[in-house]
Design a protein around this motif. Structure first.
Motif, PDB file in Angstrom:
ATOM      1  N   UNK A 186      -1.887  10.217 -26.894  1.00 21.08           N
ATOM      2  CA  UNK A 186      -2.079   9.863 -25.493  1.00 21.08           C
ATOM      3  C   UNK A 186      -2.071  11.161 -24.702  1.00 21.08           C
ATOM      4  N   UNK A 187      -2.990  11.270 -23.769  1.00 24.43           N
ATOM      5  CA  UNK A 187      -3.185  12.535 -23.065  1.00 24.43           C
ATOM      6  C   UNK A 187      -2.549  12.567 -21.684  1.00 24.43           C
ATOM      7  N   UNK A 188      -2.362  11.381 -21.081  1.00 21.32           N
ATOM      8  CA  UNK A 188      -1.834  11.316 -19.719  1.00 21.32           C
ATOM      9  C   UNK A 188      -0.922  10.113 -19.565  1.00 21.32           C
ATOM     10  N   UNK A 189       0.176  10.328 -18.839  1.00 20.14           N
ATOM     11  CA  UNK A 189       1.070   9.250 -18.438  1.00 20.14           C
ATOM     12  C   UNK A 189       1.187   9.295 -16.918  1.00 20.14           C
ATOM     13  N   UNK A 190       1.142   8.124 -16.283  1.00 19.32           N
ATOM     14  CA  UNK A 190       1.263   8.078 -14.823  1.00 19.32           C
ATOM     15  C   UNK A 190       2.475   7.242 -14.416  1.00 19.32           C
ATOM     16  N   UNK A 191       3.187   7.756 -13.425  1.00 17.49           N
ATOM     17  CA  UNK A 191       4.290   7.054 -12.782  1.00 17.49           C
ATOM     18  C   UNK A 191       3.743   6.542 -11.461  1.00 17.49           C
ATOM     19  N   UNK A 192       3.998   5.275 -11.132  1.00 13.81           N
ATOM     20  CA  UNK A 192       3.306   4.666 -10.002  1.00 13.81           C
ATOM     21  C   UNK A 192       4.222   4.244  -8.852  1.00 13.81           C
ATOM     22  N   UNK A 193       5.536   4.273  -9.031  1.00 12.17           N
ATOM     23  CA  UNK A 193       6.428   3.791  -7.977  1.00 12.17           C
ATOM     24  C   UNK A 193       6.595   4.795  -6.847  1.00 12.17           C
ATOM     25  N   UNK A 194       6.522   6.084  -7.157  1.00 10.11           N
ATOM     26  CA  UNK A 194       6.640   7.085  -6.108  1.00 10.11           C
ATOM     27  C   UNK A 194       7.644   8.172  -6.445  1.00 10.11           C
ATOM     28  N   UNK A 195       7.279   9.398  -6.096  1.00 14.63           N
ATOM     29  CA  UNK A 195       8.134  10.557  -6.352  1.00 14.63           C
ATOM     30  C   UNK A 195       9.488  10.378  -5.678  1.00 14.63           C
ATOM     31  N   UNK A 196       9.477   9.864  -4.464  1.00 20.55           N
ATOM     32  CA  UNK A 196      10.709   9.784  -3.673  1.00 20.55           C
ATOM     33  C   UNK A 196      11.728   8.816  -4.271  1.00 20.55           C
ATOM     34  N   UNK A 197      11.309   7.988  -5.228  1.00 18.37           N
ATOM     35  CA  UNK A 197      12.218   7.041  -5.863  1.00 18.37           C
ATOM     36  C   UNK A 197      12.812   7.596  -7.163  1.00 18.37           C
ATOM     37  N   UNK A 198      12.528   8.861  -7.456  1.00 15.97           N
ATOM     38  CA  UNK A 198      13.101   9.540  -8.618  1.00 15.97           C
ATOM     39  C   UNK A 198      14.055  10.634  -8.149  1.00 15.97           C
ATOM     40  N   UNK A 246       4.158   5.284   1.400  1.00 19.58           N
ATOM     41  CA  UNK A 246       2.902   4.555   1.537  1.00 19.58           C
ATOM     42  C   UNK A 246       3.168   3.429   2.529  1.00 19.58           C
ATOM     43  N   UNK A 247       2.118   2.786   2.978  1.00 17.32           N
ATOM     44  CA  UNK A 247       2.283   1.762   4.016  1.00 17.32           C
ATOM     45  C   UNK A 247       3.280   0.681   3.607  1.00 17.32           C
ATOM     46  N   UNK A 248       3.301   0.343   2.327  1.00 17.51           N
ATOM     47  CA  UNK A 248       4.208  -0.714   1.869  1.00 17.51           C
ATOM     48  C   UNK A 248       5.664  -0.271   1.881  1.00 17.51           C
ATOM     49  N   UNK A 249       5.915   1.025   2.009  1.00 19.69           N
ATOM     50  CA  UNK A 249       7.287   1.528   1.999  1.00 19.69           C
ATOM     51  C   UNK A 249       7.842   1.787   3.399  1.00 19.69           C
ATOM     52  N   UNK A 250       6.969   1.846   4.403  1.00 20.99           N
ATOM     53  CA  UNK A 250       7.478   2.169   5.729  1.00 20.99           C
ATOM     54  C   UNK A 250       7.656   0.886   6.551  1.00 20.99           C
ATOM     55  N   UNK A 251       7.624   0.985   7.872  1.00 22.09           N
ATOM     56  CA  UNK A 251       7.926  -0.160   8.738  1.00 22.09           C
ATOM     57  C   UNK A 251       6.738  -1.071   9.000  1.00 22.09           C
ATOM     58  N   UNK A 252       5.618  -0.841   8.296  1.00 22.88           N
ATOM     59  CA  UNK A 252       4.423  -1.636   8.536  1.00 22.88           C
ATOM     60  C   UNK A 252       4.642  -3.107   8.197  1.00 22.88           C
ATOM     61  N   UNK A 296      -3.938 -10.277   4.772  1.00 26.56           N
ATOM     62  CA  UNK A 296      -5.045  -9.518   5.353  1.00 26.56           C
ATOM     63  C   UNK A 296      -4.700  -8.040   5.495  1.00 26.56           C
ATOM     64  N   UNK A 297      -3.478  -7.754   5.906  1.00 25.49           N
ATOM     65  CA  UNK A 297      -3.071  -6.365   6.085  1.00 25.49           C
ATOM     66  C   UNK A 297      -3.006  -5.584   4.793  1.00 25.49           C
ATOM     67  N   UNK A 298      -2.882  -6.286   3.667  1.00 25.55           N
ATOM     68  CA  UNK A 298      -2.813  -5.603   2.379  1.00 25.55           C
ATOM     69  C   UNK A 298      -4.068  -4.795   2.095  1.00 25.55           C
ATOM     70  N   UNK A 299      -5.142  -5.082   2.825  1.00 26.33           N
ATOM     71  CA  UNK A 299      -6.391  -4.352   2.598  1.00 26.33           C
ATOM     72  C   UNK A 299      -6.281  -2.886   2.977  1.00 26.33           C
ATOM     73  N   UNK A 300      -5.267  -2.519   3.740  1.00 28.40           N
ATOM     74  CA  UNK A 300      -5.104  -1.099   4.053  1.00 28.40           C
ATOM     75  C   UNK A 300      -4.592  -0.336   2.845  1.00 28.40           C
ATOM     76  N   UNK A 301      -4.223  -1.064   1.791  1.00 22.67           N
ATOM     77  CA  UNK A 301      -3.805  -0.427   0.564  1.00 22.67           C
ATOM     78  C   UNK A 301      -2.513   0.342   0.737  1.00 22.67           C
ATOM     79  N   UNK A 302      -2.452   1.514   0.109  1.00 27.87           N
ATOM     80  CA  UNK A 302      -1.249   2.339   0.170  1.00 27.87           C
ATOM     81  C   UNK A 302      -1.483   3.571   1.042  1.00 27.87           C
ATOM     82  N   UNK A 303      -2.386   3.477   1.984  1.00 25.24           N
ATOM     83  CA  UNK A 303      -2.664   4.636   2.829  1.00 25.24           C
ATOM     84  C   UNK A 303      -1.491   4.937   3.760  1.00 25.24           C
ATOM     85  N   UNK A 304      -1.521   6.123   4.347  1.00 17.29           N
ATOM     86  CA  UNK A 304      -0.432   6.596   5.190  1.00 17.29           C
ATOM     87  C   UNK A 304      -0.644   6.198   6.645  1.00 17.29           C
ATOM     88  N   UNK A 305       0.445   5.935   7.353  1.00 18.93           N
ATOM     89  CA  UNK A 305       0.401   5.544   8.765  1.00 18.93           C
ATOM     90  C   UNK A 305       1.108   6.603   9.598  1.00 18.93           C
TER      91      UNK A 305
END
Length: 301
Positions: A60-72, A98-104, A111-120
């Motif tokens: 395996x050439x790559x491993x990805x962590x998806x929860x976020x750097x700030x949670x490590x 990401x948007x799901x982690x802040x006060x959004x 419907x709002x989930x369409x903004x994905x994980x972009x920054x606010x």
């Protein structure tokens, strides 16, 4: 598969799919494909995954962590970096704010989930850059990005020498891109690897490949939260159409994006890699896979 296709044609059942032009593009080492395992969130899971590689005799050439750097914690990041470096695997950590982690409130709605994980907002942009800098200072050389604006500014920082030139940026499927114009834009913004939306058909992947030179990351399977579909039989044609391609495998083990993979589930993800590899060996044995630890990987320092 050709024998089966010929029999179907004899019975009057014909394929009307377009003739596919095979990609002649390759990784720097001449390979067509590599394996990526997503969702490895903690050191224990990564250690279990690496042990399973030996048991299954896989690379395996790559491993990805998806929860976020700030949670490590710092020590967790350093431990994961040490494990990946010793195994000669590139490790990509995801930007935390990401948007799901802040006060959004909008991000929590259908419907709002369409903004994905972009920054606010301005401050969250600053926080995201700091998240990336922290990982880099702890030796990480691969970053998963969910926001095009963040990619643009991080690429500027890289070009100006504010962060090391060897840092690799991978665009997540959660940014929602799936057409060749968007792919070209992301490459021009500084992406080193592009994960399009998960459900693109093979001709769609071919159109992406024609427009860009960076690697494309394609999900060979998915958790239920993103459709649950499995594409093992399609993988040989995916390689032909999209090379150089990272085959993103093991996702069906998870319940959703950000799933906290256990040690046993990390082993199960490697079992899924073995199933995909067997499909390639059976139907496209001449396909070239990168060997362990090629020089262009974003292996931690």
């Amino acid at each position: 598969m050709n024998k089966t296709r010929l029999y179907l044609e004899k019975m009057g059942i014909k394929s009307f799919s377009m003739n596919m032009v095979e990609s002649k593009k390759r990784f720097d080492d001449g390979a067509q494909y590599r394996f990526e395992v997503p969702g490895i969130q903690k050191p224990e899971a990564l250690n279990s995954l690496i042990d399973a590689l030996d048991d299954y005799e896989l690379v395996v050439h790559r491993v990805t962590q998806t929860k976020g750097i700030m949670l490590l914690t710092d020590s967790e990041i350093e431990e994961m970096g040490d494990l990946a470096r010793e195994a000669r695997i590139e490790l990509f950590l995801s930007v935390g704010p990401r948007a799901t982690y802040d006060t959004s409130a909008s991000a929590q709605t259908k419907e709002g989930a369409r903004i994905g994980y972009r920054l606010r907002g301005y401050e969250n942009l600053v926080y995201a850059i700091e998240d990336v800098k922290r990982a880099i200072n702890l030796g990480i050389r691969g970053i998963v990005i969910y926001d095009e604006g963040l990619l643009w500014i991080l690429n500027k920082l890289r070009a100006d020498g504010e962060i090391p030139s060897e840092i690799h940026f991978k665009i997540s499927a959660h940014t929602g891109h799936g057409n060749p114009a968007s792919a070209r834009l992301l490459e021009e913004l500084g992406a080193d690897s592009f994960n399009p939306v998960r459900d693109l058909q093979i001709p769609m992947l071919a159109s992406l490949r024609d427009s860009i030179d960076i690697s494309i990351d394609v999900h060979t399977e998915n958790p239920k939260s993103s459709g649950g579909f499995i594409r093992h039989y399609e993988v040989p044609d995916i390689i032909k159409a999209a090379a150089p391609v990272y085959l993103k495998t093991g996702g069906s083990v998870a319940g959703h994006h950000g799933w906290d993979t256990t040690k046993s589930q990390a082993r199960e993800r490697i079992r899924q890699v073995s199933l995909v590899k067997s499909m390639i060996d059976r139907y496209y044995p001449e396909a070239i896979i990168s060997k362990k630890g090629p020089s262009d990987l974003a292996i931690p320092l």
